[in-house]
Design a protein around this motif. Structure first.
Motif, PDB file in Angstrom:
ATOM      1  N   UNK A 317      16.056 -13.756 -34.869  1.00 14.59           N
ATOM      2  CA  UNK A 317      14.944 -14.309 -34.088  1.00 14.59           C
ATOM      3  C   UNK A 317      15.454 -15.229 -32.986  1.00 14.59           C
ATOM      4  N   UNK A 318      16.482 -16.026 -33.299  1.00  9.39           N
ATOM      5  CA  UNK A 318      17.028 -16.927 -32.281  1.00  9.39           C
ATOM      6  C   UNK A 318      17.711 -16.138 -31.162  1.00  9.39           C
ATOM      7  N   UNK A 319      18.318 -15.004 -31.529  1.00 11.91           N
ATOM      8  CA  UNK A 319      18.980 -14.162 -30.529  1.00 11.91           C
ATOM      9  C   UNK A 319      17.965 -13.536 -29.566  1.00 11.91           C
ATOM     10  N   UNK A 320      16.845 -13.071 -30.115  1.00  7.01           N
ATOM     11  CA  UNK A 320      15.847 -12.438 -29.247  1.00  7.01           C
ATOM     12  C   UNK A 320      15.133 -13.480 -28.391  1.00  7.01           C
ATOM     13  N   UNK A 321      14.972 -14.698 -28.934  1.00 11.22           N
ATOM     14  CA  UNK A 321      14.381 -15.782 -28.127  1.00 11.22           C
ATOM     15  C   UNK A 321      15.294 -16.167 -26.977  1.00 11.22           C
ATOM     16  N   UNK A 322      16.592 -16.181 -27.257  1.00  7.19           N
ATOM     17  CA  UNK A 322      17.566 -16.493 -26.210  1.00  7.19           C
ATOM     18  C   UNK A 322      17.589 -15.389 -25.147  1.00  7.19           C
ATOM     19  N   UNK A 323      17.519 -14.137 -25.603  1.00  4.94           N
ATOM     20  CA  UNK A 323      17.610 -13.004 -24.687  1.00  4.94           C
ATOM     21  C   UNK A 323      16.410 -12.918 -23.757  1.00  4.94           C
ATOM     22  N   UNK A 324      15.205 -13.163 -24.295  1.00  4.70           N
ATOM     23  CA  UNK A 324      13.983 -12.973 -23.515  1.00  4.70           C
ATOM     24  C   UNK A 324      13.265 -14.273 -23.159  1.00  4.70           C
ATOM     25  N   UNK A 325      13.840 -15.420 -23.501  1.00  7.94           N
ATOM     26  CA  UNK A 325      13.214 -16.709 -23.229  1.00  7.94           C
ATOM     27  C   UNK A 325      11.864 -16.823 -23.941  1.00  7.94           C
ATOM     28  N   UNK A 326      11.888 -16.543 -25.252  1.00 10.26           N
ATOM     29  CA  UNK A 326      10.671 -16.573 -26.053  1.00 10.26           C
ATOM     30  C   UNK A 326      10.509 -17.856 -26.861  1.00 10.26           C
ATOM     31  N   UNK A 327      11.464 -18.772 -26.791  1.00 12.12           N
ATOM     32  CA  UNK A 327      11.296 -19.993 -27.565  1.00 12.12           C
ATOM     33  C   UNK A 327      12.590 -20.735 -27.800  1.00 12.12           C
ATOM     34  N   UNK A 328      12.606 -21.512 -28.877  1.00 12.75           N
ATOM     35  CA  UNK A 328      13.705 -22.417 -29.182  1.00 12.75           C
ATOM     36  C   UNK A 328      14.111 -22.239 -30.637  1.00 12.75           C
ATOM     37  N   UNK A 329      15.358 -22.601 -30.950  1.00 13.60           N
ATOM     38  CA  UNK A 329      15.805 -22.458 -32.330  1.00 13.60           C
ATOM     39  C   UNK A 329      16.292 -23.790 -32.881  1.00 13.60           C
ATOM     40  N   UNK A 330      16.218 -23.901 -34.211  1.00 13.59           N
ATOM     41  CA  UNK A 330      16.622 -25.119 -34.897  1.00 13.59           C
ATOM     42  C   UNK A 330      16.972 -24.768 -36.337  1.00 13.59           C
ATOM     43  N   UNK A 331      17.869 -25.518 -36.942  1.00 14.52           N
ATOM     44  CA  UNK A 331      18.240 -25.272 -38.338  1.00 14.52           C
ATOM     45  C   UNK A 331      17.129 -25.725 -39.277  1.00 14.52           C
ATOM     46  N   UNK A 332      16.800 -24.883 -40.236  1.00 15.92           N
ATOM     47  CA  UNK A 332      15.752 -25.252 -41.196  1.00 15.92           C
ATOM     48  C   UNK A 332      16.201 -26.383 -42.114  1.00 15.92           C
ATOM     49  N   UNK A 333      17.502 -26.631 -42.199  1.00 14.55           N
ATOM     50  CA  UNK A 333      18.042 -27.687 -43.061  1.00 14.55           C
ATOM     51  C   UNK A 333      18.165 -29.036 -42.355  1.00 14.55           C
ATOM     52  N   UNK A 334      17.863 -29.074 -41.061  1.00 12.59           N
ATOM     53  CA  UNK A 334      18.052 -30.294 -40.272  1.00 12.59           C
ATOM     54  C   UNK A 334      16.682 -30.864 -39.868  1.00 12.59           C
ATOM     55  N   UNK A 335      16.115 -31.702 -40.719  1.00 12.67           N
ATOM     56  CA  UNK A 335      14.793 -32.267 -40.465  1.00 12.67           C
ATOM     57  C   UNK A 335      14.772 -33.108 -39.195  1.00 12.67           C
ATOM     58  N   UNK A 336      15.847 -33.840 -38.946  1.00 13.54           N
ATOM     59  CA  UNK A 336      15.920 -34.661 -37.729  1.00 13.54           C
ATOM     60  C   UNK A 336      15.853 -33.793 -36.474  1.00 13.54           C
ATOM     61  N   UNK A 337      16.554 -32.666 -36.504  1.00 16.22           N
ATOM     62  CA  UNK A 337      16.564 -31.770 -35.342  1.00 16.22           C
ATOM     63  C   UNK A 337      15.183 -31.142 -35.133  1.00 16.22           C
ATOM     64  N   UNK A 338      14.511 -30.801 -36.228  1.00 16.76           N
ATOM     65  CA  UNK A 338      13.152 -30.248 -36.124  1.00 16.76           C
ATOM     66  C   UNK A 338      12.223 -31.275 -35.485  1.00 16.76           C
ATOM     67  N   UNK A 339      12.343 -32.522 -35.953  1.00 19.42           N
ATOM     68  CA  UNK A 339      11.525 -33.603 -35.420  1.00 19.42           C
ATOM     69  C   UNK A 339      11.797 -33.805 -33.927  1.00 19.42           C
TER      70      UNK A 339
END
Length: 389
Positions: A317-339
Motif C-alpha cells: 500500500x505504501x508503494x502504490x501511494x508513493x507511485x501515484x501520490x495517493x497518501x502517506x505511510x507510517x509504522x503501525x508500531x510508532x504511535x508518536x509518528x502516527x500522532x
C-alpha cells in the motif's frame, strides 16, 4: 454463454468486489448466480436480482461473528446447502471467493466436470492470527489453512489474486507464484464517483470498512491523545465485523476522542460516508503478516471519492501511494509518528481552508489511475479461455 455460480461466505449486502466482478460478467453475456452465507439472519431479502446478478442468501443456525468453532460448523452446513442447489441447478463454472468456499468448487470439478475458479481476495491463512499472533495453536491452524490454500490454488482451472508486486515489495501474485505460474491479477479498484468530491468543514479522519482489527484503533486512540484537544481531529467510523462491539466499547472508555460510529453500510452509501471525512486511516496491525502484501480496498474507495489515506509503511500500500501520490505511510508500531503525521495533515488542512473555502483538499490534485474498467476487462479476458458449452 456459460452459467456461473459465485460463492461467498458473507451475507452479501452486497460484497463490493464480488458484485463488481459479477456485474462485469453479466454485461459480457454470462448468467451469474451468487450464493451467499447470511450467518446472522440479517438480510430481509433472501433472494433478489441486483443489476442482473441473481443472489440467494442461505441461512443456517445463527452464527455469531468471531466464534471459530461455531463458524466452522456453520460454513460446513452452508457449503452442503450450496451443493444441493448446484445439483438442482447445475452450472458450467464455480467461482469461489476466498478459501472457505473452495471445497465446493473442487468438488464440482471432480464430480461434475465443471470449471473451478479460485479468487483469492486475501491471504486467508493469516486471518486466524489476528486476535493473537503469538498463539502456538493459531500458528498451527494458520499452517493447516496455508496447506489447503496451496491445494486449491494448484487444482483450480483459474487462479485470480488481488495484488501484484511494486518495486521490491511482493504482492499476492508473487506469493502464490511458488505454487503455480499462470495467475491473473484483478485489483480491487473502483471507478471515480460521478458526483463532485466533498469534504467536511473540520479535519476528520475516516475509517469505513470491516471492524476486525481492534489493535489499530488502540494505536490510533493513543496517537490522538498525544494531540492537544484544541486541535485534535474528529474521527468518523462506519462498518461491522467481529470486533465492532469491542471497538465501540473502547471509544466509550476514551470519551475525550470526538468520534461518530455507525454500523454496517451498503456500497451505495460509501460516497456519502466518504464526504464526511478528509482522509482515510488505513494503518492496520502488521503482526499477522498479511498487511505487508495487500492493498486495502478502502484505499481504492478513498481515491475514487477524492480522498487520500494514511497507510502502513513498508507495505505494498505504501508503494502504490508513493507511485501515484495517493497518501502517506507510517509504522503501525510508532504511535508518536502516527500522532505527528495526523497533526501535520490537520494543520495543513486548516491553513489551506482559510485560503480557499471552495476547495477543501489541500494535498494537490491526483488521479485514480487504476480504475475498475481496466480490471474488469482483464477478468473477461481470463474467462474467455472457457468455451461455452
Amino acid at each position: 454463454m456459460a452459467n456461473i455460480a459465485m460463492i461467498v461466505s458473507n451475507r452479501y449486502d452486497p460484497d463490493p468486489r464480488v458484485q463488481k466482478e459479477a456485474e462485469a460478467l453479466v454485461l459480457a453475456g454470462y448468467d451469474v448466480q451468487v450464493y451467499a452465507y447470511d450467518r446472522g439472519h440479517e438480510i430481509k431479502e433472501q433472494k433478489e436480482v441486483l443489476n442482473g446478478v441473481k443472489i440467494e442468501r442461505i441461512r443456517t443456525k445463527i452464527v455469531p461473528y468471531g466464534k471459530i468453532f461455531k463458524t466452522g460448523i456453520g460454513l460446513r452446513k452452508f457449503r452442503s446447502i450450496v451443493k444441493e442447489r448446484l445439483i438442482e441447478k447445475p452450472v458450467d463454472i464455480i467461482h469461489c471467493h476466498d478459501q472457505d468456499t473452495c471445497s465446493v468448487g473442487l468438488w464440482w470439478k471432480k464430480n461434475k466436470k465443471g470449471k473451478f475458479i479460485f479468487d483469492a481476495h486475501d491471504l486467508y491463512w493469516t486471518w486466524i492470527m489476528l486476535p493473537n499472533p503469538n498463539s502456538i495453536i493459531r500458528k498451527i491452524g494458520s499452517q493447516i489453512l496455508k496447506i489447503r490454500d496451496k491445494k486449491y490454488a494448484q487444482k483450480a482451472d483459474l487462479l485470480i489474486v488481488a495484488t501484484e508486486g511494486i518495486g521490491n515489495k511482493r504482492g499476492f501474485k508473487e506469493i502464490y507464484k511458488s505454487w503455480r505460474n499462470d495467475i491473473v491479477v484483478i485489483m480491487n479498484a473502483e471507478n471515480n464517483y460521478p458526483n463532485s468530491w466533498k469534504y467536511p468543514e473540520e479535519f476528520t479522519l475516516g475509517y469505513f470498512g470491516n471492524l476486525r482489527d481492534i489493535n489499530m484503533f488502540k494505536s490510533l486512540i493513543m496517537a490522538l491523545k498525544r494531540i492537544n484537544k484544541s486541535v485534535r481531529p474528529k474521527l468518523r467510523i462506519a462498518g461491522g465485523g467481529a470486533e465492532a462491539k469491542n471497538i465501540e466499547k473502547l471509544f466509550k472508555k476514551n470519551p475525550e476522542i470526538d468520534v461518530t460510529i455507525t454500523g454496517r453500510y451498503s456500497h451505495t452509501e460509501l460516497k456519502g460516508l466518504m464526504d464526511e471525512c478528509s482522509i482515510q486511516f488505513c494503518v492496520y496491525s502488521s503482526k499477522r503478516g498479511n498487511i505487508e502484501h495487500t492493498i486495502p480496498a478502502k484505499l481504492f474507495s478513498s481515491v475514487a471519492c477524492g480522498k487520500k489515506a494514511i497507510v502502513n509503511s513498508n507495505s505494498l500500500a505504501s508503494k502504490i501511494c508513493e507511485k501515484y501520490d495517493w497518501g502517506w505511510d507510517v509504522s503501525d508500531n510508532d504511535t508518536d509518528a502516527i500522532s505527528k503525521i495526523i497533526l501535520e495533515l490537520s494543520d495543513s488542512w486548516t491553513n489551506y481552508s482559510e485560503k480557499d473555502q471552495k476547495n477543501k483538499f489541500p494535498y494537490g490534485k491526483f488521479e485514480n489511475i487504476l480504475d475498475w474498467d481496466s480490471q474488469s476487462k482483464k477478468l473477461i479476458e481470463a474467462y474467455q479461455q472457457f468455451k461455452s458449452p
